[in-house]
Write an enzyme that holds these catalytic residues in place. Structure first.
Site, PDB file in Angstrom:
ATOM      1  N   ASN A 114       0.820  -1.201   0.000  1.00 46.31           N
ATOM      2  CA  ASN A 114       0.000   0.000   0.000  1.00 46.31           C
ATOM      3  C   ASN A 114       0.861   1.262   0.000  1.00 46.31           C
ATOM      4  OD1 ASN A 114      -1.978   1.932   0.369  1.00 46.31           O
ATOM      5  ND2 ASN A 114      -3.176   0.675   1.758  1.00 46.31           N
ATOM      6  N   ASP A 115       1.389   1.636   1.148  1.00 44.49           N
ATOM      7  CA  ASP A 115       2.135   2.896   1.222  1.00 44.49           C
ATOM      8  C   ASP A 115       3.322   2.942   0.268  1.00 44.49           C
ATOM      9  OD1 ASP A 115       0.431   3.857   3.128  1.00 44.49           O
ATOM     10  OD2 ASP A 115       1.622   3.087   4.797  1.00 44.49           O
ATOM     11  N   VAL A 116       3.954   1.771   0.021  1.00 44.16           N
ATOM     12  CA  VAL A 116       5.182   1.769  -0.783  1.00 44.16           C
ATOM     13  C   VAL A 116       4.921   1.991  -2.270  1.00 44.16           C
ATOM     14  CG1 VAL A 116       6.429   0.326   0.844  1.00 44.16           C
ATOM     15  CG2 VAL A 116       5.198  -0.748  -1.043  1.00 44.16           C
ATOM     16  N   SER A 164       0.330   3.944   7.452  1.00 45.26           N
ATOM     17  CA  SER A 164       0.462   5.360   7.716  1.00 45.26           C
ATOM     18  C   SER A 164      -0.906   6.014   7.803  1.00 45.26           C
ATOM     19  CB  SER A 164       1.283   6.013   6.617  1.00 45.26           C
ATOM     20  OG  SER A 164       0.580   5.928   5.404  1.00 45.26           O
TER      21      SER A 164
END
Lengths: 478, 96
Positions: A403-405, A444
């Site tokens: 997700n965040d990456v 996050s």
């Protein structure tokens, strides 16, 4: 404590410790390349064996220990080693990060115990030695209790989030606890006598409290950095206790690990575009109630979903597919199915690559271990820098539980908490498919702009079952 | 004990060694490497053996005993998980 090792026994021990130090360094060196890594750990392992066996005839032990003490010692080795052996053999690869945290904590605890024994009985070892022992005891104890908290958090046994006020209070208590512990330790070292037992106990309780308070506020995504930091700290503690015991094997091994661990910690923090201080004190990934991130730019567009079967057909007719695995893959244990899918595609002539973000998963390189477990050859797996230019030539970027990456917001939105973090450029592929359980955000808590792009299709469901359907889709296409 | 400049030299050289050994490690090996260095500080076991052998009070023996259990856990556990992980890394060129 005798500080010099004399006689033939002392000579033999010094020789053995020297051999151990050489084997450790050769072993770590071997571990720096995939080809020699499996050999490397065996070198290091034989070094450890040599050191432990020879220590049984250590003059410092022979002079004091009777048969009972020896039985106790061997019993303790069998108990500790046996439990760790079975635990290590049985742990799933997905749970590796918390297992490493646990073993690391044990090392810190052992370093603390060494100092405790010296303080309790035999503090007459010189002020310098005592001072280094005190420092090692504090660091080891912090690493011990901190690692146990990290273990509990990663293992899902401890899920608490804290408000900003609570975090600030914890930090304050932490500083006070560390300060008093240090003060007691320094006084002990200066006075140079055996301190009262109650003082020794208070000293260790304070240091252990500090460790708990260091680890408690750390958010899930930052855990890898913290484990690595505790690893370096344990190394340092071991080196300090090595000075106190006049044990060169401990000094060298501890210092090597301390330095290597510090560098590894830095590399990880940098991969997340954050400083170590920021990781320790910012509390990202912690709910803070006052709606942080309200200034984020709103994301336009909508999420579009796709049926797994259609997705499978699209994959079958692609020329080049890049897999982007994340922690969602680990949770679903989907790595074996993913490799099955990748092999099918390779057999059809599709170019397959795996792209791994440095901090994907719960530990840097965690995804690599899981893919290796499934049998994915490491020459198909690429780093951020190697793979990013290739996304624009890929027909499909298949994001599995990451997700965040892969969130392009990190490039564009200055107000986002993850702004500036290097990301995998999955959005540049002709088509992006995202396998995801639901519509939630990553660690996050930031909305992912990738999911809203025109060329993105969401494939909802558990990674394992979705990939099974993709496989069926590919098979139907032949 | 090993004191003064000799100690400083040992720390300096060992520190650089640790730094250099890690500096060129590919990211794919970061987890096994962290685990491997975690195993290496399991050498704390020999220190806790000396401490237990040395302990003079009942409490000291107890703490030393726990120390050896923890140290052995660090060494053995670190070895087992690192070896398990590293055994899995294979290249596709071998089967081809």
């Amino acid at each position: 404590m005798e500080s010099e090792l004399g006689g033939i026994g002392g000579w033999l021990i010094n020789l053995a410790y020297f051999v151990t130090a050489v084997l450790f360094i050769l072993g770590l060196k071997g571990m720096s390349s995939p080809k020699t890594a499996a050999q490397g750990i065996k070198w290091a392992g034989s070094g450890m064996l040599v050191a432990v066996v020879v220590t049984l005839i250590h003059p410092q032990i022979m002079a004091h220990a009777d048969t009972d003490r020896y039985l106790l010692m061997i019993g303790a080795i069998i108990i500790g080693g046996g439990i760790a052996w079975f635990g290590g053999k049985r742990v799933a690869m997905t749970d590796m990060p918390q297992m490493i945290a646990l073993y690391n904590g044990m090392g810190g605890g052992a370093a603390g115990a060494i100092a405790a024994v010296a303080f309790l009985g035999d503090a007459d070892i010189g002020r310098m030695a005592l001072l280094l022992g005190v420092l090692g005891a504090i660091i080891g104890s912090v690493s011990f209790s901190g690692s146990l908290v990290a273990y509990a958090k990663l293992d899902g046994r401890l899920n608490r989030s804290f408000t900003r006020v609570q975090l600030a209070q914890m930090r304050k208590v932490n500083m006070i606890a560390l300060g008093i512990a240090l003060l007691i330790g320094l006084l002990t070292a200066i006075i140079g006598n055996t301190p009262p037992t109650i003082i020794v106990i208070a000293f260790f309780l304070l240091a252990l409290t500090a460790g708990i308070l260091v680890a408690l506020p750390i958010g899930g995504a930052d855990m890898p950095v913290i484990i690595s930091l505790f690893n370096a700290l344990t190394g340092l503690a071991v080196a300090l206790e090595g000075f106190m015991l006049n044990n060169p094997a401990m000094i060298i091994a501890g210092t090597v690990v301390g330095a290597a661990g510090s560098l590894l910690t830095q590399l990880m923090a940098r991969a997340m575009n954050r400083s170590l201080g920021n990781v320790l004190f910012s509390g990202l990934g912690v709910s803070d109630g006052d709606g942080d991130g309200s200034a984020e730019t709103a994301i336009e567009g909508s999420m579009k979903s796709m049926e797994p079967n259609d997705a499978g057909v699209t994959l079958a007719y692609a020329d080049k597919v890049i897999f982007v695995p994340g922690y969602g893959m680990a949770v679903a244990q989907a790595q074996h199915k993913i490799w099955e899918l990748a092999k099918l595609l390779i057999d059809r002539g599709v170019k397959v690559r795996f792209a791994i973000h440095p901090v994907a998963g719960r530990m840097p390189g965690h995804m690599n271990v899981l893919l290796a477990e499934a049998g994915v050859p490491y020459d198909l797996i690429f780093d951020l820098d190697e793979i990013n230019p290739e996304f624009s030539t890929a027909d499909v970027a298949l994001v599995i539980g990451a997700n965040d990456v892969v969130n392009p917001v990190a490039r564009t939105d200055r107000n986002s908490p993850i702004y500036g973090m290097p990301i995998l450029a999955a959005d540049q592929a002709k088509q992006v498919m995202v396998i995801k359980r639901g519509k939630g955000t990553g660690f996050s808590g930031v909305q992912n702009a990738l999911f809203f792009l025109d060329n993105t299709r969401m494939v909802y469901g558990d990674a394992q079952s979705v990939v099974a359907k993709l496989i069926a889709g590919v098979k139907e296409s032949s | 004990m090993i004191t003064g400049f000799i100690a400083l030299y040992i720390i300096m050289l060992a520190g650089f060694t640790g730094y250099e050994v890690i500096a060129r490690v590919p990211a794919i090996l970061h987890t096994p490497l962290m685990s491997g260095s975690n195993f290496v500080h399991g050498i704390v076991l020999v220190g806790s053996m000396v401490a237990l052998g040395h302990a003079e009070t009942k409490l000291g023996v107890l703490v030393g005993f726990v120390g050896v259990i923890l140290g052995a856990g660090n060494a053995v556990g670190g070895y087992v998980v690192t070896e398990r992980m590293l055994e899995m890394f294979k290249t596709s060129k071998k089967d081809a």
